[in-house]
Write a protein that holds these residues in place. Structure first.
Motif, PDB file in Angstrom:
ATOM      1  N   ALA A 147       1.053  -1.281   0.153  1.00 33.14           N
ATOM      2  CA  ALA A 147       0.033  -0.061   0.018  1.00 33.14           C
ATOM      3  C   ALA A 147       0.799   1.404   0.071  1.00 33.14           C
ATOM      4  O   ALA A 147       0.159   2.336  -0.083  1.00 33.14           O
ATOM      5  N   THR A 148       2.147   1.366   0.021  1.00 32.29           N
ATOM      6  CA  THR A 148       3.026   2.428   0.361  1.00 32.29           C
ATOM      7  C   THR A 148       2.988   3.375  -0.890  1.00 32.29           C
ATOM      8  O   THR A 148       2.823   4.581  -1.043  1.00 32.29           O
ATOM      9  N   THR A 149       2.887   2.723  -2.045  1.00 33.10           N
ATOM     10  CA  THR A 149       2.306   3.657  -3.654  1.00 33.10           C
ATOM     11  C   THR A 149       1.068   4.363  -3.163  1.00 33.10           C
ATOM     12  O   THR A 149       0.931   5.298  -3.916  1.00 33.10           O
ATOM     13  N   ILE A 150       0.163   3.965  -2.550  1.00 40.31           N
ATOM     14  CA  ILE A 150      -0.958   4.867  -2.194  1.00 40.31           C
ATOM     15  C   ILE A 150      -0.532   5.839  -1.068  1.00 40.31           C
ATOM     16  O   ILE A 150      -0.842   7.188  -1.284  1.00 40.31           O
ATOM     17  N   PHE A 151      -0.093   5.234  -0.017  1.00 41.95           N
ATOM     18  CA  PHE A 151       0.137   6.226   1.083  1.00 41.95           C
ATOM     19  C   PHE A 151       1.070   7.322   0.518  1.00 41.95           C
ATOM     20  O   PHE A 151       0.901   8.613   1.201  1.00 41.95           O
ATOM     21  N   GLU A 152       2.171   7.046  -0.180  1.00 46.06           N
ATOM     22  CA  GLU A 152       3.034   8.345  -0.751  1.00 46.06           C
ATOM     23  C   GLU A 152       2.459   9.174  -1.461  1.00 46.06           C
ATOM     24  O   GLU A 152       3.061  10.399  -1.479  1.00 46.06           O
ATOM     25  N   VAL A 153       1.287   8.961  -1.951  1.00 44.41           N
ATOM     26  CA  VAL A 153       0.569  10.044  -2.782  1.00 44.41           C
ATOM     27  C   VAL A 153      -0.202  10.958  -2.011  1.00 44.41           C
ATOM     28  O   VAL A 153      -0.340  12.158  -2.143  1.00 44.41           O
ATOM     29  N   VAL A 154      -1.048  10.355  -0.871  1.00 42.41           N
ATOM     30  CA  VAL A 154      -1.873  11.119  -0.145  1.00 42.41           C
ATOM     31  C   VAL A 154      -1.385  11.745   1.399  1.00 42.41           C
ATOM     32  O   VAL A 154      -1.692  12.422   2.052  1.00 42.41           O
ATOM     33  N   GLY A 155      -0.109  11.258   1.615  1.00 41.41           N
ATOM     34  CA  GLY A 155       0.345  11.332   2.966  1.00 41.41           C
ATOM     35  C   GLY A 155       2.018  11.893   3.180  1.00 41.41           C
ATOM     36  O   GLY A 155       2.516  11.554   2.115  1.00 41.41           O
ATOM     37  N   LYS A 156       2.236  12.523   4.118  1.00 40.68           N
ATOM     38  CA  LYS A 156       3.708  12.529   4.137  1.00 40.68           C
ATOM     39  C   LYS A 156       4.433  11.771   4.991  1.00 40.68           C
ATOM     40  O   LYS A 156       5.426  11.419   5.066  1.00 40.68           O
TER      41      LYS A 156
END
Length: 294
Positions: A147-156
């Motif tokens: 899921a990091t490819t998702i988290f890195e877009v929406v989160g810091k």
């Protein structure tokens, strides 16, 4: 890039879905407010008229919903995610719900052939709009890595904090600190103004010292100006304080500051402030002191 079914395009979900679409992911969104589709479509996403249509080809399903009843209906219902998403899909629930609900969702997902992460977020509407949310994730390490490819877009900041439900426990702790901080900032404003000090200048000084916080950075000017356009409503924070209260009872803990903060937020709802931003705790403190509203 992933095929994403995104359920819930509200104040937080809408900018998050748009960030993912602009980043190149194939995003199909579904929400109860059709007006929210315009932004997603303008940013390259697509809209769906049902949960089934949004998730039927998804590799990753994202939910961003108000509370556990909505999440359970969308995920577990006969027309929900587990009924229609491809087997093996990863569900990322960004909603803030009870830890036990997240654990139950993960268990139901495993039984049905799905992977699940609880990934509540902090940062409010501003953090969602800027793509700098803090994300606390519960589940397996392998699914977190996926899921990091998702988290890195929406989160810091995005951290794997433990097994299923752990993300919700950390989010409860977050909401305790946030609610308590708003109450203290509100009291600081009332104190300074009552003694003839410019609260705006005073908070500028506090923001640069040990008392500094993201809340002071983002909200001190709007609080002094009594602008309470909701980025996160008192109604939702009231729900979160209930999660904290239940968790403390389960752990046999006494959390006196949590109890006081819960009462102040409940007072805000009782005063009809539930639709305002949680920084409107300032109005609660003013009323306790018999001060006229500004």
């Amino acid at each position: 890039m992933s095929r994403i079914g995104f359920i819930g395009l509200g104040i937080m979900g809408s900018p998050m879905a748009s960030h993912l679409a602009r980043a190149g992911h194939e995003v199909i969104g579904h929400t109860l407010d059709p007006k929210a589709y315009a932004r997603l479509e303008a940013d390259g996403g697509r809209s769906a008229d049902s949960v089934e249509a949004a998730v039927k080809d998804a590799e990753i399903v994202i939910t961003m919903l108000p509370n556990h009843p909505q999440v359970e209906q969308v995920v577990l219902g006969p027309d929900g995610v587990f009924a229609h998403a491809p087997k093996g899909a990863l569900l990322i629930d960004f909603s803030t719900i009870r830890p036990e609900s997240s654990i139950a969702l993960a268990e139901a997902g495993a039984a049905a052939g799905y992977r699940v992460l609880d990934a509540p977020v902090s940062g409010g509407q501003g953090g969602a709009e800027e793509g700098v949310l803090s994300i606390m994730v519960g589940g397996t390490e392998a699914d977190f890595e996926t899921a990091t490819t998702i988290f890195e877009v929406v989160g810091k900041t995005y951290i794997h904090v433990g097994p299923h439900g752990a993300g919700q426990v950390v989010k409860a702790a977050n909401q305790l600190v946030v609610g308590g901080t708003y109450a203290l900032v509100a009291e600081a404003i009332v104190l300074m103004e009552a003694l003839g000090v410019d609260a705006g200048k005073g908070l500028d000084v506090l923001a640069g010292g040990l008392a500094g916080s993201t809340i002071l950075e983002r909200k001190r000017k709007s609080m002094v100006a009594r602008e309470f356009t909701p980025g996160f409503r008192i109604d939702l924070h009231h729900k979160d304080m209930g999660i904290i209260t239940d968790a403390a009872r389960q752990a046999d803990l006494s959390l006196p500051t949590a109890a006081l903060t819960t009462s102040l937020i409940a007072a805000g709802r009782a005063q009809g402030l539930g639709s305002l931003d949680h920084s409107a705790l300032l109005k609660v403190i003013e009323k306790l002191n018999g001060l006229d509203e500004k």
